[in-house]
Motif scaffolding. Structure first.
Motif, PDB file in Angstrom:
ATOM      1  N   GLU A  80       0.823  -1.210   0.000  1.00 50.73           N
ATOM      2  CA  GLU A  80       0.000   0.000   0.000  1.00 50.73           C
ATOM      3  C   GLU A  80       0.860   1.265   0.000  1.00 50.73           C
ATOM      4  OE1 GLU A  80      -3.667   2.088   2.518  1.00 50.73           O
ATOM      5  OE2 GLU A  80      -2.609   0.400   3.408  1.00 50.73           O
ATOM      6  N   ARG A 155      -7.659   4.727  -7.792  1.00 49.91           N
ATOM      7  CA  ARG A 155      -8.154   3.364  -7.569  1.00 49.91           C
ATOM      8  C   ARG A 155      -6.986   2.383  -7.508  1.00 49.91           C
ATOM      9  NH1 ARG A 155     -13.084   3.761 -11.988  1.00 49.91           N
ATOM     10  NH2 ARG A 155     -14.566   4.901 -10.663  1.00 49.91           N
ATOM     11  N   ASP A 158      -5.202   2.285  -4.385  1.00 48.62           N
ATOM     12  CA  ASP A 158      -6.092   1.836  -3.301  1.00 48.62           C
ATOM     13  C   ASP A 158      -6.609   2.998  -2.437  1.00 48.62           C
ATOM     14  OD1 ASP A 158      -5.874  -0.858  -4.069  1.00 48.62           O
ATOM     15  OD2 ASP A 158      -4.038  -1.100  -2.890  1.00 48.62           O
ATOM     16  N   GLU A 161     -12.381   3.391  -4.238  1.00 44.14           N
ATOM     17  CA  GLU A 161     -12.979   2.104  -4.594  1.00 44.14           C
ATOM     18  C   GLU A 161     -14.297   2.368  -5.315  1.00 44.14           C
ATOM     19  OE1 GLU A 161     -15.003  -1.365  -2.061  1.00 44.14           O
ATOM     20  OE2 GLU A 161     -12.883  -1.041  -1.554  1.00 44.14           O
TER      21      GLU A 161
END
Length: 197
Positions: A80, A155, A158, A161
């Motif tokens: 991430e 997106r 992350d 969404e």
């Protein structure tokens, strides 16, 4: 600050390629050799030589906005946070995207709504068209593609969404080392955008 540009609409997030490029640089391989590997050996497995050239040019520019401190930190970050480093490098190269993050994404975090609707993105671009002649001269198709690219990048990082009618805004769990590095490098604006300060 750089001029406004719509060139990002031809780019992809290229996270895998960005990671590979950084790894090669950390191994001491320079930009010239990486470019040769990309073209001669199709190292990044692109569909055509033209695409390989475009990708390696853009990823090189992203990587070169970072310094050795980012290079050292990147391999130890989770997926991430690595994606966020790629996003940050993209923001360094696109003034409008950087402003979008601060003015729109950050606002969603601050207000706690966490729902990004198309009309909010359209309002951002409409305001920028009022403020800037260059953006005002862009065709509607360019604006539409820019909005789509921003959403796609977020997106893939992350941070959004897709929910159909809107995008769910997701607050990242920033690694404290990355947070401290951003602060040390004077990237408080980007940090504020990511954490909603």
């Amino acid at each position: 600050m750089s001029q406004y540009s719509a060139s990002i609409i031809t780019h992809s997030f290229w996270f895998t390629e960005f990671s590979q490029y950084l790894e090669l640089r950390n191994q001491g391989i320079d930009d010239v050799d990486i470019r040769s590997m990309s073209i001669d050996d199709n190292y990044f497995q692109q569909q055509s030589t033209a695409r390989a050239l475009d990708m390696v040019r853009v990823v090189k520019r992203r990587v070169n906005t970072l310094d050795i401190d980012y290079f050292d930190l990147f391999p130890s970050l989770d997926l991430e946070n690595q994606k966020i480093v790629n996003l940050l490098a993209s923001l360094h190269l696109n003034r409008l995207f950087d402003e979008f993050m601060y003015e729109v994404y950050r606002n969603e975090l601050l207000l706690g709504d966490a729902k990004l609707h198309s009309y909010e993105i359209e309002a951002f671009f409409s305001q920028k068209q009022v403020e800037n002649e260059k953006i005002a001269s862009w065709k509607e198709e360019t604006i539409r593609r820019m909005a789509g690219t921003f959403k796609t990048f977020l997106r893939e990082a992350d941070l959004l969404e897709n929910q159909g009618d809107y995008d769910l805004v997701k607050r990242p769990l920033l690694d404290i080392r990355l947070e401290m590095l951003l602060h040390t490098k004077g990237e408080d604006r980007q940090l504020a955008a990511l954490v909603g300060r």
